[in-house]
Motif scaffolding. Structure first.
Motif, PDB file in Angstrom:
ATOM      1  N   ARG A  34      -5.386   2.096  -0.375  1.00 42.91           N
ATOM      2  CA  ARG A  34      -5.704   3.106  -1.385  1.00 42.91           C
ATOM      3  C   ARG A  34      -4.939   4.403  -1.090  1.00 42.91           C
ATOM      4  O   ARG A  34      -4.970   4.925   0.018  1.00 42.91           O
ATOM      5  CB  ARG A  34      -7.209   3.377  -1.406  1.00 42.91           C
ATOM      6  N   ASN A  35      -4.224   4.889  -2.115  1.00 44.88           N
ATOM      7  CA  ASN A  35      -3.445   6.128  -2.022  1.00 44.88           C
ATOM      8  C   ASN A  35      -2.396   6.088  -0.910  1.00 44.88           C
ATOM      9  O   ASN A  35      -2.020   7.135  -0.369  1.00 44.88           O
ATOM     10  CB  ASN A  35      -4.366   7.332  -1.800  1.00 44.88           C
ATOM     11  N   ALA A  36      -1.922   4.904  -0.571  1.00 45.12           N
ATOM     12  CA  ALA A  36      -0.933   4.766   0.499  1.00 45.12           C
ATOM     13  C   ALA A  36       0.475   4.686  -0.088  1.00 45.12           C
ATOM     14  O   ALA A  36       0.684   4.232  -1.218  1.00 45.12           O
ATOM     15  CB  ALA A  36      -1.220   3.520   1.320  1.00 45.12           C
ATOM     16  N   ALA A  37       1.451   5.110   0.701  1.00 45.92           N
ATOM     17  CA  ALA A  37       2.849   5.062   0.259  1.00 45.92           C
ATOM     18  C   ALA A  37       3.448   3.671   0.399  1.00 45.92           C
ATOM     19  O   ALA A  37       4.410   3.337  -0.291  1.00 45.92           O
ATOM     20  CB  ALA A  37       3.675   6.076   1.056  1.00 45.92           C
ATOM     21  N   CYS A  84      -1.918   0.295  -7.530  1.00 41.29           N
ATOM     22  CA  CYS A  84      -0.641  -0.073  -8.142  1.00 41.29           C
ATOM     23  C   CYS A  84       0.370  -0.551  -7.098  1.00 41.29           C
ATOM     24  O   CYS A  84       1.439  -1.061  -7.456  1.00 41.29           O
ATOM     25  CB  CYS A  84      -0.065   1.126  -8.901  1.00 41.29           C
ATOM     26  N   ASN A  85       0.050  -0.369  -5.835  1.00 41.45           N
ATOM     27  CA  ASN A  85       0.964  -0.749  -4.750  1.00 41.45           C
ATOM     28  C   ASN A  85       0.625  -2.106  -4.141  1.00 41.45           C
ATOM     29  O   ASN A  85       1.124  -2.452  -3.066  1.00 41.45           O
ATOM     30  CB  ASN A  85       0.960   0.320  -3.651  1.00 41.45           C
ATOM     31  N   GLY A 102      10.807  -4.187   2.241  1.00 42.83           N
ATOM     32  CA  GLY A 102      10.059  -3.169   2.967  1.00 42.83           C
ATOM     33  C   GLY A 102       8.559  -3.172   2.725  1.00 42.83           C
ATOM     34  O   GLY A 102       7.861  -2.276   3.214  1.00 42.83           O
ATOM     35  N   PHE A 103       8.040  -4.170   2.044  1.00 41.75           N
ATOM     36  CA  PHE A 103       6.600  -4.275   1.796  1.00 41.75           C
ATOM     37  C   PHE A 103       5.922  -4.973   2.974  1.00 41.75           C
ATOM     38  O   PHE A 103       6.574  -5.593   3.819  1.00 41.75           O
ATOM     39  CB  PHE A 103       6.329  -5.053   0.507  1.00 41.75           C
ATOM     40  N   LEU A 133      -6.301   0.568  10.119  1.00 39.99           N
ATOM     41  CA  LEU A 133      -5.303  -0.324   9.532  1.00 39.99           C
ATOM     42  C   LEU A 133      -4.285   0.476   8.727  1.00 39.99           C
ATOM     43  O   LEU A 133      -3.066   0.257   8.847  1.00 39.99           O
ATOM     44  CB  LEU A 133      -6.004  -1.359   8.648  1.00 39.99           C
ATOM     45  N   ARG A 134      -4.756   1.428   7.942  1.00 36.13           N
ATOM     46  CA  ARG A 134      -3.851   2.265   7.154  1.00 36.13           C
ATOM     47  C   ARG A 134      -2.903   3.042   8.061  1.00 36.13           C
ATOM     48  O   ARG A 134      -1.703   3.166   7.771  1.00 36.13           O
ATOM     49  CB  ARG A 134      -4.646   3.238   6.296  1.00 36.13           C
TER      50      ARG A 134
END
Length: 377
Positions: A208-211, A236-237, A186-187, A314-315
């Motif tokens: 940044r700060n995305a799920a 971290c993602n 799912g990445f 994009l996000r």
């Protein structure tokens, strides 16, 4: 460069053609190499004879060789057709220095973008070289319409899209299981060299700060700066895998939610990675830069096309695909259908076979034809 020295998109195109076993056509490749030779100027790669000359230095991102002329003159003299791949300005020099009279065609992969300041010096040679080609091949109608250089030579331009062979791009269940255990699924997957025009700094901002999660498969000159940016943003993602064999790439394509391709400059002329994603039935996310990437990826049909250098846009589309697996699957099916219709290697090879026949018609029988490919360096 060519395999095994380099594994870029243009090399994939040449490799697909050279391994195609077209009826009556024997392929050979001429290239420069930075590898040690052990007195072997000619090698065989996947059954294709490859003639190499040593690359002595690079000027404006163009590899140059002091020893290439004699080897190229000999290779061109043995061929019935020379097929150049542009841009490689040193090939222009070789063509005229060797006095090539063999019928020649050229695949025009990209405008010269980064070295524009040098264009006033190079342009006369470039246009003279292009004028000598029997046919110039553009890889997409989009690029033909947006390239001032191609428009100048439009009367001799044909369009043949790049294609891939699904039979050569299969995933291994064991390797898929291994990567699933390590990364899950799912990445969003980026595949390619980490270069200045790939827009990965934009992707870092979007993450940044995305799920959603992002996996970067590839290496290149911007890798260190990109990892530094990811660290400063606390991402971290985002996972960096470096360069990996094709078997791992295909396993990751099986596991990903979609392929993200944020290239923001015209140096990205097509995007073979997008074809790979479509071949595996994955939705595509790319930027509108007026090149072949928007010929492969149709906004709203096979994925999403966002403005270049816009991390917010994009996000937003990556979040939409992350939150809606059914939407991602539907767009992926459309991408695969478009791949089957337009971008299979068999289609590309057939079109080039027709082109070779046309160029050689009336002079040399096809069963005597030899094709010499010159990769871009």
């Amino acid at each position: 460069m060519y395999y095994p020295d380099s594994y870029g998109g243009i090399e994939q195109v040449i490799r697909q053609l050279a391994q195609s076993r077209l009826d009556g056509v024997k392929h050979g490749v001429f290239t420069l190499s930075k590898q040690g030779f052990d007195d072997r100027r000619c090698i065989e790669v996947d059954g294709v004879p490859v003639t190499r000359a040593r690359a002595h230095f690079s000027l404006a991102s163009t590899s140059v060789s002091f020893s290439a002329l004699a080897a190229f003159r000999n290779a061109a003299a043995q061929a019935d057709l020379v097929h150049y791949h542009f841009p490689w300005p040193f090939a222009d020099v070789l063509h005229f220095a060797a006095g090539v009279r063999t019928p020649s065609i050229l695949t025009y992969h990209s405008d010269i973008v980064r070295q524009r300041l040098l264009m006033p010096l190079y342009a006369p040679l470039m246009h003279r070289f292009l004028a000598r080609m029997r046919v110039i091949v553009a890889t997409s109608p989009n690029y033909l319409e947006t390239s001032d250089v191609l428009k100048r030579h439009r009367d001799r331009v044909q369009t043949i899209p790049i294609g891939l062979d699904p039979a050569q791009c299969t995933s291994d269940e064991e390797r898929v299981a291994c990567w699933r255990e390590r990364l899950g699924s799912g990445f969003f997957l980026f595949i390619g060299a980490i270069r200045y025009y790939k827009g990965l700094h934009i992707l870092m901002e979007a993450a940044r700060n995305a799920a959603f999660r992002v996996v970067i498969l590839g290496a290149g000159p911007q890798e260190r700066a990109l990892k530094k940016q990811a660290g400063e943003l606390g991402l971290c993602n985002v996972t960096f895998l470096g360069a990996l064999p094709d078997a791992d790439k295909y396993a990751l394509l099986e596991l990903c939610r979609g392929v993200v391709f944020p290239s923001h400059l015209r140096s990205e002329a097509f995007g073979v990675t997008l074809l790979e994603g479509a071949m595996f039935g994955r939705p595509l996310v790319s930027s509108e830069i007026g090149t072949g990437s928007s010929y492969v990826n149709i906004d709203g049909l096979t994925g999403y096309v966002v403005p270049p250098s816009d991390p917010d846009a994009l996000r937003a589309v990556l979040h939409r695909l992350h939150a809606d697996p059914a939407l991602a699957a539907a767009l992926g099916r459309n991408a695969h259908a478009r791949f089957v219709e337009r971008f299979q290697a068999s289609t590309m090879r057939g079109r080039y076979q027709q082109l070779y026949e046309s160029v050689l018609e009336g002079g040399i029988a096809l069963d005597a034809a030899h094709h010499l490919a010159l990769p871009r360096v």
